[in-house]
Design a protein around this motif. Structure first.
Motif, mmCIF file in Angstrom:
data_model
loop_
_atom_site.group_PDB
_atom_site.id
_atom_site.type_symbol
_atom_site.label_atom_id
_atom_site.label_comp_id
_atom_site.label_asym_id
_atom_site.label_seq_id
_atom_site.Cartn_x
_atom_site.Cartn_y
_atom_site.Cartn_z
ATOM 1 N N LEU A 1 10.611 51.358 134.994
ATOM 2 C CA LEU A 1 10.309 51.626 133.587
ATOM 3 C C LEU A 1 8.885 52.153 133.452
ATOM 4 N N LYS A 2 7.965 51.584 134.208
ATOM 5 C CA LYS A 2 6.574 52.061 134.194
ATOM 6 C C LYS A 2 6.522 53.506 134.680
ATOM 7 N N LYS A 3 7.278 53.800 135.713
ATOM 8 C CA LYS A 3 7.327 55.174 136.227
ATOM 9 C C LYS A 3 7.838 56.117 135.140
ATOM 10 N N ARG A 4 8.858 55.671 134.416
ATOM 11 C CA ARG A 4 9.394 56.483 133.327
ATOM 12 C C ARG A 4 8.335 56.696 132.249
ATOM 13 N N TYR A 5 7.653 55.622 131.866
ATOM 14 C CA TYR A 5 6.643 55.731 130.818
ATOM 15 C C TYR A 5 5.478 56.629 131.252
ATOM 16 N N ASP A 6 5.192 56.654 132.542
ATOM 17 C CA ASP A 6 4.145 57.544 133.030
ATOM 18 C C ASP A 6 4.562 59.009 132.952
ATOM 19 N N LEU A 7 5.861 59.291 132.993
ATOM 20 C CA LEU A 7 6.342 60.668 132.864
ATOM 21 C C LEU A 7 6.287 61.168 131.421
ATOM 22 N N ILE A 8 6.301 60.238 130.475
ATOM 23 C CA ILE A 8 6.393 60.607 129.063
ATOM 24 C C ILE A 8 5.280 61.546 128.606
ATOM 25 N N PRO A 9 3.999 61.287 128.923
ATOM 26 C CA PRO A 9 2.965 62.214 128.447
ATOM 27 C C PRO A 9 3.215 63.650 128.910
ATOM 28 N N ASN A 10 3.684 63.802 130.146
ATOM 29 C CA ASN A 10 3.992 65.142 130.651
ATOM 30 C C ASN A 10 5.140 65.768 129.874
ATOM 31 N N LEU A 11 6.149 64.971 129.593
ATOM 32 C CA LEU A 11 7.286 65.474 128.815
ATOM 33 C C LEU A 11 6.827 65.882 127.425
ATOM 34 N N VAL A 12 6.053 65.025 126.790
ATOM 35 C CA VAL A 12 5.578 65.317 125.432
ATOM 36 C C VAL A 12 4.724 66.577 125.433
ATOM 37 N N ALA A 13 3.819 66.704 126.390
ATOM 38 C CA ALA A 13 2.941 67.878 126.451
ATOM 39 C C ALA A 13 3.743 69.148 126.695
ATOM 40 N N GLY A 14 4.710 69.069 127.593
ATOM 41 C CA GLY A 14 5.508 70.254 127.910
ATOM 42 C C GLY A 14 6.462 70.662 126.811
ATOM 43 N N LYS B 1 4.994 56.349 120.617
ATOM 44 C CA LYS B 1 4.801 54.977 120.129
ATOM 45 C C LYS B 1 5.450 53.962 121.068
ATOM 46 N N LEU B 2 6.667 54.272 121.529
ATOM 47 C CA LEU B 2 7.357 53.364 122.444
ATOM 48 C C LEU B 2 6.573 53.212 123.745
ATOM 49 N N ARG B 3 6.029 54.313 124.227
ATOM 50 C CA ARG B 3 5.240 54.265 125.454
ATOM 51 C C ARG B 3 4.017 53.380 125.245
ATOM 52 N N ALA B 4 3.368 53.516 124.092
ATOM 53 C CA ALA B 4 2.192 52.684 123.804
ATOM 54 C C ALA B 4 2.576 51.203 123.768
ATOM 55 N N GLN B 5 3.719 50.895 123.156
ATOM 56 C CA GLN B 5 4.181 49.505 123.124
ATOM 57 C C GLN B 5 4.458 48.993 124.528
ATOM 58 N N ALA B 6 5.054 49.846 125.364
ATOM 59 C CA ALA B 6 5.417 49.438 126.721
ATOM 60 C C ALA B 6 4.188 49.173 127.581
ATOM 61 N N ASN B 7 3.081 49.803 127.263
ATOM 62 C CA ASN B 7 1.859 49.612 128.046
ATOM 63 C C ASN B 7 1.084 48.367 127.655
ATOM 64 N N LYS B 8 1.537 47.658 126.616
ATOM 65 C CA LYS B 8 0.877 46.407 126.231
ATOM 66 C C LYS B 8 1.109 45.360 127.317
ATOM 67 N N THR B 9 0.125 44.504 127.497
ATOM 68 C CA THR B 9 0.277 43.436 128.486
ATOM 69 C C THR B 9 0.989 42.253 127.836
ATOM 70 N N ASN B 10 1.470 41.377 128.644
ATOM 71 C CA ASN B 10 2.105 40.128 128.215
ATOM 72 C C ASN B 10 3.387 40.331 127.413
ATOM 73 N N LEU B 11 4.121 41.396 127.680
ATOM 74 C CA LEU B 11 5.427 41.558 127.034
ATOM 75 C C LEU B 11 6.423 40.642 127.743
ATOM 76 N N SER B 12 7.297 40.033 126.986
ATOM 77 C CA SER B 12 8.334 39.202 127.594
ATOM 78 C C SER B 12 9.404 40.107 128.191
ATOM 79 N N ASN B 13 10.238 39.543 129.052
ATOM 80 C CA ASN B 13 11.336 40.317 129.633
ATOM 81 C C ASN B 13 12.253 40.846 128.542
ATOM 82 N N LYS B 14 12.502 40.038 127.505
ATOM 83 C CA LYS B 14 13.365 40.471 126.404
ATOM 84 C C LYS B 14 12.751 41.659 125.679
ATOM 85 N N GLU B 15 11.431 41.620 125.440
ATOM 86 C CA GLU B 15 10.757 42.744 124.774
ATOM 87 C C GLU B 15 10.825 44.003 125.635
#
Length: 184
Positions: free
Chosen positions: A40-53, A70-84
């Motif tokens: 999931l982190k790998k996917r979120y790291d691809l997002i900026p490239n996708l958005v820019a392109g 916005k979803l990417r920003a939420q995913a980069n927050k620390t202390n997210l539970s597994n459910k989140e």
């Protein structure tokens, strides 16, 4: 050796085996979830490239791109539970699906080399995430079964182990896609 001593030794061996089995199942669930998390982190790291392109080609799809950001920003927050994390994954999958549909609608966008590379990368990571989700769900099922089955349920209760949630898709994601609607 006396019979009570033999019974005590056998009982101790059984308890140790049950304990080790439960610990192994719990650790397997955590290990596989860590793999899902990494993907999931790998996917979120691809997002900026996708958005820019994509953004310069798709001004009218701006809201989808903003949602993904916005979803990417939420995913980069620390202390997210597994459910989140699971909930964010569902939302991100839906948003990325919208982007891919939009890309399919614009031949000049599809032909762009960067977009083709990003599409390939996203398809690859989505396949990896899907495989990791299946492995996670199987590990959780094995773990949850051990928590409910006799005699390991007694040991699990004493250890304070709780059931884990599997990745589940929403009702909307289960419906067939109406391709005619997508191209209207």
């Amino acid at each position: 050796m006396s019979t009570p001593l033999i019974i005590l030794i056998v009982l101790a061996i059984v308890l140790i085996l049950m304990y080790n089995s439960l610990v192994a199942k719990k650790n397997q669930v955590e290990n596989i979830f860590a793999s899902v998390d990494t993907l999931l982190k790998k996917r979120y790291d691809l997002i900026p490239n996708l958005v820019a392109g994509v953004s310069k080609y798709m001004q009218h799809e701006k809201s989808i791109l903003e949602d993904i950001t916005k979803l990417r920003a939420q995913a980069n927050k620390t202390n997210l539970s597994n459910k989140e994390k699971i909930d964010l994954d569902k939302k991100m999958s839906a948003a990325l699906g919208s982007i891919m549909i939009a890309v399919e609608n614009y031949p000049e966008l599809k032909a762009n080399e960067n977009i083709l590379h990003l599409q390939h990368s996203l398809n690859e990571i989505e396949a990896q995430i899907s495989a990791a989700r299946r492995a996670y769900n199987q590990a959780v099922t094995d773990y949850n079964n051990a928590l409910e089955q006799i005699p390991t349920n007694i040991m699990a209760n004493m250890m304070g182990y709780k059931k884990k949630d599997v990745f589940v898709i929403s009702e909307d994601e289960r419906k067939n896609v109406n391709v005619k609607e997508l191209f209207s």
